[in-house]
Write a protein that holds these residues in place. Structure first.
Motif, PDB file in Angstrom:
ATOM      1  N   SER A   1       0.839  -1.189   0.000  1.00 39.94           N
ATOM      2  CA  SER A   1       0.000   0.000   0.000  1.00 39.94           C
ATOM      3  C   SER A   1       0.877   1.242   0.000  1.00 39.94           C
ATOM      4  O   SER A   1       2.012   1.219   0.471  1.00 39.94           O
ATOM      5  CB  SER A   1      -0.925   0.000   1.219  1.00 39.94           C
ATOM      6  OG  SER A   1      -0.171  -0.039   2.402  1.00 39.94           O
TER       7      SER A   1
ATOM      8  N   ALA B   1      -1.182   7.018   1.100  1.00 41.02           N
ATOM      9  CA  ALA B   1      -2.592   6.778   0.800  1.00 41.02           C
ATOM     10  C   ALA B   1      -3.454   7.113   2.007  1.00 41.02           C
ATOM     11  O   ALA B   1      -3.049   6.894   3.155  1.00 41.02           O
ATOM     12  CB  ALA B   1      -2.804   5.320   0.408  1.00 41.02           C
TER      13      ALA B   1
ATOM     14  N   ARG C   1      -8.844   4.089   4.882  1.00 39.36           N
ATOM     15  CA  ARG C   1     -10.039   3.595   4.227  1.00 39.36           C
ATOM     16  C   ARG C   1     -11.301   4.286   4.746  1.00 39.36           C
ATOM     17  O   ARG C   1     -12.183   4.653   3.975  1.00 39.36           O
ATOM     18  CB  ARG C   1     -10.163   2.078   4.410  1.00 39.36           C
ATOM     19  CG  ARG C   1     -11.450   1.534   3.792  1.00 39.36           C
ATOM     20  CD  ARG C   1     -11.620   0.049   4.006  1.00 39.36           C
ATOM     21  NE  ARG C   1     -12.960  -0.352   3.593  1.00 39.36           N
ATOM     22  CZ  ARG C   1     -13.312  -0.599   2.341  1.00 39.36           C
ATOM     23  NH1 ARG C   1     -12.439  -0.480   1.370  1.00 39.36           N
ATOM     24  NH2 ARG C   1     -14.556  -0.954   2.053  1.00 39.36           N
TER      25      ARG C   1
ATOM     26  N   VAL D   1     -11.711   7.553   3.102  1.00 39.62           N
ATOM     27  CA  VAL D   1     -12.143   7.410   1.707  1.00 39.62           C
ATOM     28  C   VAL D   1     -13.637   7.120   1.644  1.00 39.62           C
ATOM     29  O   VAL D   1     -14.376   7.712   0.849  1.00 39.62           O
ATOM     30  CB  VAL D   1     -11.350   6.296   0.999  1.00 39.62           C
ATOM     31  CG1 VAL D   1     -11.867   6.092  -0.425  1.00 39.62           C
ATOM     32  CG2 VAL D   1      -9.857   6.624   0.955  1.00 39.62           C
TER      33      VAL D   1
ATOM     34  N   THR E   1      -8.017   0.906  -4.758  1.00 41.25           N
ATOM     35  CA  THR E   1      -6.675   1.303  -4.360  1.00 41.25           C
ATOM     36  C   THR E   1      -5.638   0.308  -4.875  1.00 41.25           C
ATOM     37  O   THR E   1      -5.972  -0.794  -5.306  1.00 41.25           O
ATOM     38  CB  THR E   1      -6.568   1.396  -2.831  1.00 41.25           C
ATOM     39  OG1 THR E   1      -6.781   0.081  -2.267  1.00 41.25           O
ATOM     40  CG2 THR E   1      -7.599   2.362  -2.267  1.00 41.25           C
ATOM     41  N   THR E   2      -4.386   0.694  -4.803  1.00 39.44           N
ATOM     42  CA  THR E   2      -3.313  -0.178  -5.278  1.00 39.44           C
ATOM     43  C   THR E   2      -3.160  -1.432  -4.419  1.00 39.44           C
ATOM     44  O   THR E   2      -2.557  -2.410  -4.867  1.00 39.44           O
ATOM     45  CB  THR E   2      -1.979   0.586  -5.331  1.00 39.44           C
ATOM     46  OG1 THR E   2      -1.733   1.196  -4.055  1.00 39.44           O
ATOM     47  CG2 THR E   2      -2.006   1.653  -6.403  1.00 39.44           C
TER      48      THR E   2
ATOM     49  N   ALA F   1      -6.789   1.483 -11.490  1.00 40.73           N
ATOM     50  CA  ALA F   1      -5.870   1.123 -10.417  1.00 40.73           C
ATOM     51  C   ALA F   1      -4.699   0.297 -10.933  1.00 40.73           C
ATOM     52  O   ALA F   1      -3.606   0.321 -10.358  1.00 40.73           O
ATOM     53  CB  ALA F   1      -6.620   0.357  -9.327  1.00 40.73           C
TER      54      ALA F   1
ATOM     55  N   ASN G   1      -0.965   1.236 -10.110  1.00 39.29           N
ATOM     56  CA  ASN G   1      -0.157   0.229  -9.423  1.00 39.29           C
ATOM     57  C   ASN G   1       1.010  -0.253 -10.291  1.00 39.29           C
ATOM     58  O   ASN G   1       1.389  -1.405 -10.258  1.00 39.29           O
ATOM     59  CB  ASN G   1      -1.045  -0.959  -9.038  1.00 39.29           C
ATOM     60  CG  ASN G   1      -0.425  -1.847  -7.981  1.00 39.29           C
ATOM     61  OD1 ASN G   1       0.290  -1.381  -7.101  1.00 39.29           O
ATOM     62  ND2 ASN G   1      -0.705  -3.143  -8.058  1.00 39.29           N
TER      63      ASN G   1
ATOM     64  N   LYS H   1      -1.476   5.234  -5.601  1.00 35.58           N
ATOM     65  CA  LYS H   1      -2.557   5.223  -4.608  1.00 35.58           C
ATOM     66  C   LYS H   1      -3.774   4.447  -5.106  1.00 35.58           C
ATOM     67  O   LYS H   1      -4.269   3.559  -4.411  1.00 35.58           O
ATOM     68  CB  LYS H   1      -2.954   6.656  -4.250  1.00 35.58           C
ATOM     69  CG  LYS H   1      -1.799   7.469  -3.666  1.00 35.58           C
ATOM     70  CD  LYS H   1      -2.211   8.909  -3.409  1.00 35.58           C
ATOM     71  CE  LYS H   1      -1.024   9.731  -2.912  1.00 35.58           C
ATOM     72  NZ  LYS H   1      -1.363  11.152  -2.709  1.00 35.58           N
ATOM     73  N   GLY H   2      -4.291   4.799  -6.262  1.00 32.24           N
ATOM     74  CA  GLY H   2      -5.474   4.117  -6.751  1.00 32.24           C
ATOM     75  C   GLY H   2      -6.152   4.906  -7.846  1.00 32.24           C
ATOM     76  O   GLY H   2      -5.546   5.788  -8.468  1.00 32.24           O
TER      77      GLY H   2
ATOM     78  N   TYR I   1      -5.144  14.245  -3.724  1.00 34.22           N
ATOM     79  CA  TYR I   1      -4.655  13.442  -4.835  1.00 34.22           C
ATOM     80  C   TYR I   1      -4.002  14.277  -5.941  1.00 34.22           C
ATOM     81  O   TYR I   1      -3.310  13.728  -6.796  1.00 34.22           O
ATOM     82  CB  TYR I   1      -5.813  12.652  -5.452  1.00 34.22           C
ATOM     83  CG  TYR I   1      -6.097  11.330  -4.786  1.00 34.22           C
ATOM     84  CD1 TYR I   1      -5.352  10.858  -3.711  1.00 34.22           C
ATOM     85  CD2 TYR I   1      -7.134  10.522  -5.257  1.00 34.22           C
ATOM     86  CE1 TYR I   1      -5.623   9.643  -3.123  1.00 34.22           C
ATOM     87  CE2 TYR I   1      -7.408   9.296  -4.675  1.00 34.22           C
ATOM     88  CZ  TYR I   1      -6.654   8.862  -3.610  1.00 34.22           C
ATOM     89  OH  TYR I   1      -6.930   7.645  -3.029  1.00 34.22           O
TER      90      TYR I   1
END
Length: 351
Positions: A32, A36, A39, A42, A82-83, A245, A249, A308-309, A340
């Motif tokens: 991760s 980031a 959760r 988010v 996310t990644t 993603a 990633n 991040k994603g 971001y």
């Protein structure tokens, strides 16, 4: 248990724990991001965005493709992947809409996989045209190449680069590549394809103009047909976020751990998305949001936060440039809340 046996047992526990950790990381496609967001944060931000913009009715569906004109304009879904393969989604995130111009990003990636980035750059280019995405004037204005792979002329030329003994083989290679990026098998929405194929004379004209300047690399009309099919692939918001993603990633699908796109090709793709991903609204997008993104007239937009994603939003009503009104608002809101924007020092933890 004597000391020797105890040492062996502890070693076995350590090895087992390491293997479990490595398997977990592999399943996630990597570690991760150290910057980031949490959760729970988010989840809260995505809910806020959904509530804030769900009743915005501005814009209208694309109507030059008859099928799109009849898609329910109230459909609205947000997905973040996310990644490390976490997913947050709300709304109509399982509805399969046509990927349209977002497909251009992944055909570009496949072309680079086959030919390498330098050859693709030589044949296609990566310069903003300063004109609408379907402009024939842009083809004439840039005699040495097609401008970039995210306008229609460049995308048709990019599709023509994909290898195959015939158009059908090329098409199935493209569809398989999209499915690998999505982590799930995708398919053609036949009604969209038929609707587009019956109304794509503008793209056929672009292909012949490209042929005049030796900038299309297979049969023009067959290349348009392959391009029309790729635009007609069905994808939902979660699948699209996972495709995004995969780029975030380093080219590894966070759900399957497959290296779908070579890591060294990702920066080329993201830079092109930043310059031309939202048609002739790309400059304003970079100014306000600061994320590589790609829109489609089917109502989807995917934005990439590298490392991040990705954020994917589906809402059919478009602005005059062909970009989903609601998706732009949501992504700007979420990107701002989550820090971001890649041009902001806050995106790498600087407060």
């Amino acid at each position: 248990m004597n000391a020797k046996r105890r040492a062996v047992a502890l070693l076995m526990v350590a090895v087992t724990a390491t293997v479990v950790f490595q398997v977990r990381v592999a399943a996630q496609g990597g570690r991760s991001s150290p910057v980031a967001p949490r959760r729970d944060f988010v989840v809260a931000v995505v809910q806020e965005a959904y509530d804030k913009f769900k009743n915005d009715n501005r814009g209208k569906n694309a109507d030059y493709i008859p099928y799109l004109a009849h898609v329910d304009s109230k459909l609205f879904g947000i997905a973040v992947v996310t990644t490390d393969n976490q997913m947050v989604a709300i709304g109509d995130v399982k509805y399969a809409f046509s990927i349209q111009s977002i497909s251009k990003v992944y055909t570009l990636a496949l072309a680079m996989e086959e030919l390498g980035p330098d050859k693709v750059f030589e044949k296609i280019g990566s310069e903003p045209t300063g004109r609408p995405f379907n402009s024939p004037v842009a083809v004439v204005d840039i005699p040495s190449h097609t401008g970039n792979p995210l306008v229609n002329a460049g995308a048709i030329a990019t599709a023509s680069l994909i290898s195959g003994k015939d158009p059908d083989e090329k098409w199935h290679k493209i569809l398989d590549f999209y499915s690998r990026a999505a982590g799930e098998k995708l398919s053609l929405i036949d009604e969209v394809y038929k609707s587009e194929a019956a109304t794509n004379t503008g793209n056929k004209a672009l292909s012949m103009l490209l042929a005049k300047y030796d900038r299309i690399y297979a049969d023009p009309f067959s290349s348009v047909d392959v391009y029309t099919k790729q635009c007609s692939v069905g994808v939902n918001a979660v699948q699209l976020a996972r495709m995004g993603a995969t780029l975030a990633n380093n080219g590894i699908n966070p759900a399957t751990a497959e290296q779908v796109i070579k890591a060294e090709e990702v920066p080329h793709i993201l830079s092109t998305m930043m310059m031309a991903g939202l048609y002739d609204g790309s400059g304003g997008w970079a100014w306000h949001v600061g994320l590589p993104a790609k829109s489609g007239v089917g109502g989807g937009i995917v934005a990439i936060a590298a490392g991040k994603g990705a954020i994917a939003v589906f809402a059919p009503p478009l602005d005059d440039a062909g970009n989903s009104v609601k998706a732009q608002e949501v992504i700007e809101y979420v990107a701002n809340k989550l820090n971001y924007n890649l041009y902001s020092p806050a995106s790498v933890g600087w407060k």
